[in-house]
Every structure is written in structure tokens, then in C-alpha cells.
Motif scaffolding. Structure first.
Motif, PDB file in Angstrom:
ATOM      1  N   LYS A 231      -0.876  -2.552  -4.689  1.00 38.55           N
ATOM      2  CA  LYS A 231      -0.190  -3.336  -5.707  1.00 38.55           C
ATOM      3  C   LYS A 231       0.232  -4.655  -5.071  1.00 38.55           C
ATOM      4  O   LYS A 231       0.269  -4.777  -3.841  1.00 38.55           O
ATOM      5  CB  LYS A 231       1.054  -2.602  -6.222  1.00 38.55           C
ATOM      6  CG  LYS A 231       0.806  -1.212  -6.773  1.00 38.55           C
ATOM      7  CD  LYS A 231       2.103  -0.481  -7.049  1.00 38.55           C
ATOM      8  CE  LYS A 231       2.945  -1.156  -8.104  1.00 38.55           C
ATOM      9  NZ  LYS A 231       4.146  -0.377  -8.454  1.00 38.55           N
TER      10      LYS A 231
ATOM     11  N   ASN B 131      -8.821   0.006  -6.866  1.00 38.56           N
ATOM     12  CA  ASN B 131      -8.852   1.460  -6.824  1.00 38.56           C
ATOM     13  C   ASN B 131      -9.799   2.023  -7.875  1.00 38.56           C
ATOM     14  O   ASN B 131     -10.454   3.048  -7.660  1.00 38.56           O
ATOM     15  CB  ASN B 131      -7.454   2.039  -7.040  1.00 38.56           C
ATOM     16  CG  ASN B 131      -6.521   1.767  -5.884  1.00 38.56           C
ATOM     17  OD1 ASN B 131      -5.538   1.042  -6.017  1.00 38.56           O
ATOM     18  ND2 ASN B 131      -6.811   2.351  -4.730  1.00 38.56           N
TER      19      ASN B 131
ATOM     20  N   ARG C 270      -0.694   7.879  -2.819  1.00 37.02           N
ATOM     21  CA  ARG C 270      -0.531   8.526  -4.126  1.00 37.02           C
ATOM     22  C   ARG C 270      -1.461   9.729  -4.196  1.00 37.02           C
ATOM     23  O   ARG C 270      -2.400   9.871  -3.408  1.00 37.02           O
ATOM     24  CB  ARG C 270      -0.841   7.555  -5.265  1.00 37.02           C
ATOM     25  CG  ARG C 270       0.127   6.365  -5.372  1.00 37.02           C
ATOM     26  CD  ARG C 270       1.493   6.781  -5.840  1.00 37.02           C
ATOM     27  NE  ARG C 270       2.408   5.664  -5.940  1.00 37.02           N
ATOM     28  CZ  ARG C 270       2.980   5.260  -7.067  1.00 37.02           C
ATOM     29  NH1 ARG C 270       2.727   5.890  -8.203  1.00 37.02           N
ATOM     30  NH2 ARG C 270       3.815   4.238  -7.050  1.00 37.02           N
TER      31      ARG C 270
ATOM     32  N   LEU D  13      -4.701   3.292 -14.483  1.00 38.84           N
ATOM     33  CA  LEU D  13      -3.987   2.028 -14.434  1.00 38.84           C
ATOM     34  C   LEU D  13      -3.034   1.914 -15.619  1.00 38.84           C
ATOM     35  O   LEU D  13      -1.979   1.287 -15.536  1.00 38.84           O
ATOM     36  CB  LEU D  13      -5.007   0.877 -14.445  1.00 38.84           C
ATOM     37  CG  LEU D  13      -4.499  -0.547 -14.350  1.00 38.84           C
ATOM     38  CD1 LEU D  13      -3.799  -0.774 -13.019  1.00 38.84           C
ATOM     39  CD2 LEU D  13      -5.652  -1.531 -14.495  1.00 38.84           C
TER      40      LEU D  13
ATOM     41  N   GLU E 196       0.512  -4.480 -10.896  1.00 41.02           N
ATOM     42  CA  GLU E 196      -0.424  -3.370 -10.865  1.00 41.02           C
ATOM     43  C   GLU E 196      -1.893  -3.807 -10.931  1.00 41.02           C
ATOM     44  O   GLU E 196      -2.792  -2.971 -10.818  1.00 41.02           O
ATOM     45  CB  GLU E 196      -0.115  -2.415 -12.024  1.00 41.02           C
ATOM     46  CG  GLU E 196       1.277  -1.790 -11.942  1.00 41.02           C
ATOM     47  CD  GLU E 196       1.615  -0.925 -13.146  1.00 41.02           C
ATOM     48  OE1 GLU E 196       0.744  -0.815 -14.039  1.00 41.02           O
ATOM     49  OE2 GLU E 196       2.725  -0.380 -13.200  1.00 41.02           O
TER      50      GLU E 196
ATOM     51  N   SER F 192     -11.107   5.991  -7.028  1.00 42.23           N
ATOM     52  CA  SER F 192      -9.921   6.832  -6.850  1.00 42.23           C
ATOM     53  C   SER F 192      -9.014   6.820  -8.078  1.00 42.23           C
ATOM     54  O   SER F 192      -8.159   7.699  -8.231  1.00 42.23           O
ATOM     55  CB  SER F 192      -9.123   6.382  -5.620  1.00 42.23           C
ATOM     56  OG  SER F 192      -8.790   5.005  -5.701  1.00 42.23           O
ATOM     57  N   MET F 193      -9.188   5.812  -8.946  1.00 39.53           N
ATOM     58  CA  MET F 193      -8.406   5.723 -10.179  1.00 39.53           C
ATOM     59  C   MET F 193      -9.324   5.413 -11.353  1.00 39.53           C
ATOM     60  O   MET F 193     -10.495   5.066 -11.165  1.00 39.53           O
ATOM     61  CB  MET F 193      -7.315   4.642 -10.058  1.00 39.53           C
ATOM     62  CG  MET F 193      -6.185   4.980  -9.105  1.00 39.53           C
ATOM     63  SD  MET F 193      -4.875   3.699  -9.084  1.00 39.53           S
ATOM     64  CE  MET F 193      -4.279   3.777 -10.786  1.00 39.53           C
TER      65      MET F 193
ATOM     66  N   ARG G  27       0.846  -1.197   0.000  1.00 40.94           N
ATOM     67  CA  ARG G  27       0.000   0.000   0.000  1.00 40.94           C
ATOM     68  C   ARG G  27       0.876   1.240   0.000  1.00 40.94           C
ATOM     69  O   ARG G  27       1.852   1.317   0.749  1.00 40.94           O
ATOM     70  CB  ARG G  27      -0.937  -0.011   1.218  1.00 40.94           C
ATOM     71  CG  ARG G  27      -1.975  -1.118   1.184  1.00 40.94           C
ATOM     72  CD  ARG G  27      -2.754  -1.206   2.466  1.00 40.94           C
ATOM     73  NE  ARG G  27      -3.864  -2.151   2.365  1.00 40.94           N
ATOM     74  CZ  ARG G  27      -3.736  -3.460   2.491  1.00 40.94           C
ATOM     75  NH1 ARG G  27      -2.528  -3.984   2.755  1.00 40.94           N
ATOM     76  NH2 ARG G  27      -4.794  -4.256   2.371  1.00 40.94           N
TER      77      ARG G  27
ATOM     78  N   GLN H 120      -4.695  -2.634  -8.590  1.00 38.05           N
ATOM     79  CA  GLN H 120      -5.210  -1.276  -8.741  1.00 38.05           C
ATOM     80  C   GLN H 120      -6.623  -1.268  -9.321  1.00 38.05           C
ATOM     81  O   GLN H 120      -7.294  -0.234  -9.310  1.00 38.05           O
ATOM     82  CB  GLN H 120      -4.266  -0.452  -9.626  1.00 38.05           C
ATOM     83  CG  GLN H 120      -2.912  -0.196  -9.003  1.00 38.05           C
ATOM     84  CD  GLN H 120      -1.941   0.459  -9.964  1.00 38.05           C
ATOM     85  OE1 GLN H 120      -2.330   1.196 -10.864  1.00 38.05           O
ATOM     86  NE2 GLN H 120      -0.655   0.184  -9.777  1.00 38.05           N
TER      87      GLN H 120
ATOM     88  N   ARG I  21      -0.119   8.868 -15.029  1.00 38.90           N
ATOM     89  CA  ARG I  21       0.490   7.999 -14.028  1.00 38.90           C
ATOM     90  C   ARG I  21       0.217   8.551 -12.632  1.00 38.90           C
ATOM     91  O   ARG I  21       0.375   9.751 -12.394  1.00 38.90           O
ATOM     92  CB  ARG I  21       2.004   7.926 -14.256  1.00 38.90           C
ATOM     93  CG  ARG I  21       2.710   6.869 -13.419  1.00 38.90           C
ATOM     94  CD  ARG I  21       4.210   6.973 -13.585  1.00 38.90           C
ATOM     95  NE  ARG I  21       4.712   8.210 -12.967  1.00 38.90           N
ATOM     96  CZ  ARG I  21       5.009   8.329 -11.676  1.00 38.90           C
ATOM     97  NH1 ARG I  21       4.842   7.307 -10.873  1.00 38.90           N
ATOM     98  NH2 ARG I  21       5.463   9.463 -11.205  1.00 38.90           N
ATOM     99  N   PRO I  22      -0.188   7.698 -11.669  1.00 39.47           N
ATOM    100  CA  PRO I  22      -0.451   8.189 -10.304  1.00 39.47           C
ATOM    101  C   PRO I  22       0.849   8.580  -9.608  1.00 39.47           C
ATOM    102  O   PRO I  22       1.705   7.723  -9.357  1.00 39.47           O
ATOM    103  CB  PRO I  22      -1.124   6.986  -9.618  1.00 39.47           C
ATOM    104  CG  PRO I  22      -0.696   5.798 -10.412  1.00 39.47           C
ATOM    105  CD  PRO I  22      -0.511   6.262 -11.812  1.00 39.47           C
TER     106      PRO I  22
ATOM    107  N   MET J 112      -3.030   3.580  -2.898  1.00 41.77           N
ATOM    108  CA  MET J 112      -2.968   2.694  -4.061  1.00 41.77           C
ATOM    109  C   MET J 112      -2.412   1.339  -3.618  1.00 41.77           C
ATOM    110  O   MET J 112      -1.474   1.279  -2.819  1.00 41.77           O
ATOM    111  CB  MET J 112      -2.072   3.301  -5.137  1.00 41.77           C
ATOM    112  CG  MET J 112      -2.073   2.532  -6.448  1.00 41.77           C
ATOM    113  SD  MET J 112      -0.912   3.237  -7.642  1.00 41.77           S
ATOM    114  CE  MET J 112       0.641   2.634  -6.962  1.00 41.77           C
TER     115      MET J 112
END
Length: 505
Positions: free
Chosen positions: A363, A418, A351, A454, A412, A423-424, A348, A415, A430-431, A361
């Protein structure tokens, strides 16, 4: 200096033989051939899908289910109407215009617009004459045509791009303008040969000519200076050039551009004027007359509204479906991470998201535990990242399993959670890390106007191999010119970028 170089230096003796006239025929040949291939593919795709759908409905008896009283003849008639409407809409939407084929998202946008228009037109016909038999054609067959035609077009485009990267199927271009803007234009055409341009000659003003150093006067970045701008029409008239590209320069007043357009009438060349806002493209640019003057209108980028709502809905639906499909893979990866290095499965990290909001975020963990603390003790000279990003090609903190996960961007995949939480997005800039944002200039901060993604243009254009400036430029291009069609193209290209594993470390 040899005779060939001497010809370059004398502006009063333009090199009319830089591009042979025979190229005109070869250029016309490959353009016509590529257009024929696209038209043939669209016809075969449309007719095949319509035929398969008609046979399926005829054999299953679904016509009677959706439209009692309709017979096989009516089914065939509706199939013919659907195919004719699709092909007619492709023609009306300029989906076969050579200028829109082979590069950019506009080609796919025109196909999508044609299919949407077909659905609306068939719906109006069905509503006006109560033709319920058209329902499956509107909601099933036409979308299937799109799902088939777009990949076929992509395959044809990739074949064209391979030839262009090999130096074939390129339009010979004569560029004219300021020296520095010409350098940028030359660099872009070489960096992106798939766009289809090859600058074979340049023209500059007499003042620029006298300002060039003696050793530069023969060429600009390897492209011969064939004459001055005053001789531009004469050079084009000699044949060979298919595009006349006008790069920004104070010389280009409205009157001079208009006179040049008159002089090029009847030639095989098209005149292209490069605007100062080089990163603003697509539907945001429109030309409309005001007081009799053609003005370039630049609409504001879309950050809210119906299209963004549609994007959010599509993002979350697709993310949920991908998570369901990838569930077995997630389980396998979790076991491998445990066996390889123990510790937590997920990593975690804080970002920065849209409008500067901080989010967490997630991963798959690809480094040893405490990797962030270990970075403080690493030699700053080992940093191979671009700008404020820290990157190493052979980072000792990466685990064996993590190296594989990173190479193919599998780390990734979490994500997607997310994306589901909002949130994404699937596609976006790119975050960034909070410490990266602290070093952002005003231009880079425009990345924060949309949700991070992503994947994005940075993912399909080199990933970690990109320079900081190029990474920012690509993200800003996406922010300024976002569209659903562009998202589709990026998602499609991401698959191949991940498979190749280039630029990931």
C-alpha cells in the motif's frame, strides 16, 4: 391503553385496515411506470447503438471490406436483424420481469445472458448462411449495446432507490412466522430499503401470541401484529398487501403452505417463502420436484472451474490497464509522501490469502514510520475497530497526506500489483492480518476459500463503520454467491463509495 392498541392485542379481531386498499392502485402504478422506463431505455439504447453503427459502417465503407458484394440494403437488413434479436432475447430472458427489476445482480445477469444469447444466435446464422456481414454486429455492436444499456439501467435503478429510501415505491408486505425470525426480517427490510419491501403487518401463531409479554402484544419492533397465522388469508383478502412473506417457523408444514397458496389464488398478493439458508441466493438455489415434492436444491459454491479462470484473467487484464492509467498519479503521490514525512513510499504487510497462504500486500504508506511498533504502547480502550480489527477514527499515527489517501482509498491502489501477481483479486473478502485469522471461528474462516479483494461488499456497504458481525456476513454472502455479474455491480458501486469517502479512516 388506547383503543388503537387494544385492537392490536385481541387476535380474534384482526386489523384489516392496517394497509389501505388504495395502496394497491398506487403500487401497480409505480411498478408499471418503472417497468415502462426500463423497456423504453433498452429500446432506445439498442436502436441508438445499432443506428450509429450502421451509419458509421455505411460512411466508412467497412461493409465492403468485411463482406465484398454486400450493399447498403444488406447492411440495413443486418442492423434490423441485430436489433430485433437483442430486444427479443431481452424479452425471452425475462429482463423486463418486474420481480427482477430494481435490486440484486440478477437484473444485470439477465441482460448479460440476453446479449450473449444474441451473439451466439447471430453467429449461428452467419455460419449457416455464410453471412460475413454479421461479424461486426456480433463482436462490436452487441457488446457496445451492453456497455451502454447496463449503465443506463443503473441510473434508472438509482432513481428508484432514492425514492425507496424516501419511503416511496415500496411493496406493502404481510409477514407471518416465528417472532424472532420476523424480527430479523423486519430489521433487514429497514436496513436495505432499496430492496423494495415495507412490512406493514405481521401474523404469528396463537402459541407465540400467548408467549409474548403483555407490553409486546401490540407490535413487533414497531410493526403491528394484525392477527394470527390462522387469519392470514382473510387479512390478505382485505386488500393492500402485495407480498405475503412466510418466515421460518415450525408451524409451516408442507400441507399448510400448500393450503395457503390455494387460498391466495386470485388475490393480488404473491407468496414468498424465506428459506432457512438466508445468505444463499441467486443461481445456487433451484426448485425441482422429487417424488412429486417440490424440493429446494442448493448447489455447492463455485471455487474452481472455468468461471474462476475467467475471473482471474479479467482481474489481471483490468489491473494492468489500471496501473498504466494510474502511473502519473502514482508518481505524484510518491512525491507528496516524501515531502510530508520522508521515508519509504510503500508499506508492506503480511496478509492471509486464499486457503491461508501468507502473502505480502503493498500500500502507499499513510502512517509515520514504525507505526506498528507504536501500536503496542497505545491504550486498548482507543480501539474503535470491529472484532479483532484495530481501528481509530483519529489515529495519531496517520500523516496529513495519509489521511487524504485513506479517505478516498487511494492508499490501496498499489494492491493492483498484488492482483497482477495473483495473490489478490479485484473483488473479494477483505484481506485479513495473521493475528486476526487466529481469532476466526469456523464461519469466518470460510472467507479464506477465495482470494481477498481490493474491494468487496464490505467496501460498498460502510467500510470501517461496519460491525464485525456485519463485515463477516457480507464477506460470506460474497463467498457463497459469487458471480461475474455480482463482481461488476460491486466494482461499479466501489467508485461511488470511494468518491463519498464514507466509513474510511
Amino acid at each position: 391503553m388506547n383503543d388503537r392498541q387494544a385492537v392490536h392485542i385481541v387476535p380474534s379481531e384482526p386489523r384489516l385496515d392496517v394497509v389501505p386498499t388504495v395502496l394497491r392502485a398506487s403500487t401497480d402504478a409505480w411498478q408499471r411506470r418503472h417497468r415502462r422506463h426500463v423497456i423504453l431505455a433498452d429500446h432506445l439504447t439498442t436502436l441508438s447503438v445499432v443506428t450509429v453503427a450502421a451509419v458509421t459502417m455505411l460512411r466508412s465503407g467497412s461493409t465492403a471490406a468485411v463482406a465484398p458484394g454486400w450493399n447498403a440494403a444488406a447492411l440495413v437488413l443486418s442492423a434490423v436483424i441485430t436489433a430485433a434479436c437483442v430486444l427479443g432475447a431481452l424479452f425471452v430472458s425475462h429482463a423486463w420481469d418486474p420481480r427482477g427489476l430494481g435490486h440484486g445482480a440478477e437484473e444485470y445477469r439477465r441482460v448479460g445472458r440476453a446479449l450473449l444469447s444474441t451473439m451466439v444466435f447471430l453467429a449461428l446464422i452467419g455460419f449457416a448462411w455464410q453471412l460475413t456481414v454479421l461479424r461486426p454486429w456480433i463482436f462490436v455492436v452487441v457488446p457496445l449495446i451492453g456497455l451502454t444499456a447496463l449503465p443506463v439501467r443503473y441510473v434508472i435503478r438509482q432513481a428508484l432507490h432514492r425514492r425507496r429510501r424516501a419511503g416511496q415505491c415500496l411493496l406493502p408486505v404481510l409477514a407471518a412466522g416465528g417472532v424472532e425470525t420476523l424480527r430479523e426480517l423486519i430489521a433487514r427490510t429497514r436496513r436495505e430499503p432499496h430492496s423494495g419491501w415495507r412490512i406493514d403487518g405481521v401474523c404469528i401463531t396463537r402459541d407465540s401470541w400467548s408467549g409474548l409479554m403483555a407490553w409486546e402484544r401490540g407490535e413487533i419492533d414497531g410493526v403491528p401484529v394484525v392477527g394470527t397465522i390462522d387469519e392470514l388469508a382473510e387479512l390478505v383478502g382485505a386488500g393492500g398487501y402485495r407480498v405475503v412473506a412466510l418466515a421460518p417457523d415450525p408451524y409451516w408444514t408442507p400441507g399448510r403452505i400448500q393450503r395457503l397458496a390455494w387460498q391466495l389464488e386470485g388475490s393480488d398478493a404473491e407468496m414468498v417463502v424465506a428459506p432457512m439458508l438466508l445468505e444463499v441466493t441467486g443461481p445456487r438455489l433451484n426448485v425441482a420436484p422429487v417424488f412429486g415434492l417440490p424440493l429446494l436444491w442448493v448447489s455447492q459454491p463455485t471455487f474452481t472451474g472455468v468461471k474462476r479462470v475467467v475471473k482471474d484473467c479479467v482481474d489481471r487484464i483490468v489491473a494492468v490497464l489500471l496501473l498504466l492509467l494510474a502511473a502519473p498519479l502514482f508518481l505524484v503521490i510518491a512525491v507528496l509522501i516524501r515531502i510530508d514525512s520522508g521515508g519509504p513510499i510503500l508499506y508492506r504487510q503480511r496478509r492471509v490469502g486464499r486457503e491461508g497462504r501468507i502473502f505480502t500486500m503493498i500500500k502507499f504508506r499513510s502512517m509515520v514510520q514504525g507505526a506498528h511498533r507504536l501500536r503496542a504502547g497505545m491504550d486498548p480502550g482507543d480501539d474503535q475497530g470491529a472484532g479483532p480489527m484495530f481501528k481509530m477514527r483519529r489515529d495519531p499515527r496517520i500523516t496529513k497526506v495519509g489521511a487524504v489517501l485513506r479517505r478516498y482509498s487511494i492508499d490501496e491502489l498499489p494492491q493492483l500489483f498484488n492482483v497482477v501477481t495473483g495473490s489478490m483479486s479485484l473483488v473479494g473478502p477483505r484481506p485479513p492480518l495473521p493475528e486476526e485469522v487466529e481469532h476466526y471461528d469456523p464461519a469466518a474462516r470460510r472467507r479464506l476459500l477465495v482470494k481477498p479483494g481490493l474491494t468487496g461488499l464490505w467496501q460498498v456497504s460502510g467500510r470501517s463503520d461496519l460491525s464485525w458481525e456485519e463485515s463477516v456476513r457480507l464477506d460470506l454472502r460474497y463467498v457463497e454467491n459469487w458471480s461475474l455479474a455480482l463482481d461488476f455491480v460491486i466494482l461499479w458501486k466501489t467508485v461511488w463509495a470511494v468518491v463519498r469517502g464514507q466509513g474510511a479512516y
